[in-house]
Design a protein around this motif. Sequence first.
Motif, mmCIF file in Angstrom:
data_model
loop_
_atom_site.group_PDB
_atom_site.id
_atom_site.type_symbol
_atom_site.label_atom_id
_atom_site.label_comp_id
_atom_site.label_asym_id
_atom_site.label_seq_id
_atom_site.Cartn_x
_atom_site.Cartn_y
_atom_site.Cartn_z
ATOM 1 N N GLU A 1 0.830 -1.202 0.000
ATOM 2 C CA GLU A 1 0.000 0.000 0.000
ATOM 3 C C GLU A 1 0.866 1.254 0.000
ATOM 4 O OE1 GLU A 1 -3.210 0.212 -0.431
ATOM 5 O OE2 GLU A 1 -3.231 2.395 -0.247
ATOM 6 N N ILE B 1 2.366 1.579 -3.466
ATOM 7 C CA ILE B 1 1.316 1.976 -4.417
ATOM 8 C C ILE B 1 1.016 3.463 -4.286
ATOM 9 C CG2 ILE B 1 -1.164 1.726 -4.889
ATOM 10 C CD1 ILE B 1 -0.754 -1.308 -4.199
ATOM 11 N N THR C 1 -1.255 0.210 -10.275
ATOM 12 C CA THR C 1 -2.262 -0.834 -10.472
ATOM 13 C C THR C 1 -1.605 -2.201 -10.627
ATOM 14 O OG1 THR C 1 -3.691 0.778 -11.541
ATOM 15 C CG2 THR C 1 -4.194 -1.532 -11.917
ATOM 16 N N GLU D 1 -0.277 -3.354 -7.320
ATOM 17 C CA GLU D 1 -1.383 -3.834 -6.501
ATOM 18 C C GLU D 1 -1.740 -5.272 -6.865
ATOM 19 O OE1 GLU D 1 -4.744 -1.278 -6.784
ATOM 20 O OE2 GLU D 1 -5.835 -2.303 -5.208
ATOM 21 N N LYS E 1 -1.393 -8.636 -4.477
ATOM 22 C CA LYS E 1 -2.508 -9.549 -4.211
ATOM 23 C C LYS E 1 -2.122 -10.995 -4.508
ATOM 24 C CE LYS E 1 -6.187 -6.210 -4.897
ATOM 25 N NZ LYS E 1 -7.270 -5.749 -5.785
#
Length: 128
Positions: A82, A85, A98, A101, A105
């Motif tokens: 985070e 990002i 993006t 991210e 994940k």
Amino acid sequence: MEFTKLIAIAFIGTILSVLFKKEKPEISMAIALITGVAIFTVSIYKINYVINCINDLTKKINISHMYFSTIMKIVGISYLMEFAIQICKDSGEGAIATKLEFGGKVIILTLSFPILLSILNTIVNIIP
């Protein structure tokens, strides 16, 4: 009183960044990045207290250390992702943010998969 340090760092960083934004945008961005790193550094020391408390709790209730360490890795990766990002977004690189991210994940899913398998095995063993 770490929140006052965080507020002071953010306030000073914001003022300096706004002052340099029109004439020297690269310096403004560097100030924003340095401010973000400083805030992250101050914040990370408080996480150590939470980790120690959770570690003591897992010893008391006799939970496997593997689960605790995996969950703490997932939490750490999510915080770091985070942070990275947001730095990418602050720099105007939304596309890279993006993709970062998505990568985060996938890494979190990979780390959490053994815990999911363990839960499924427990459920299968409970069901006759």
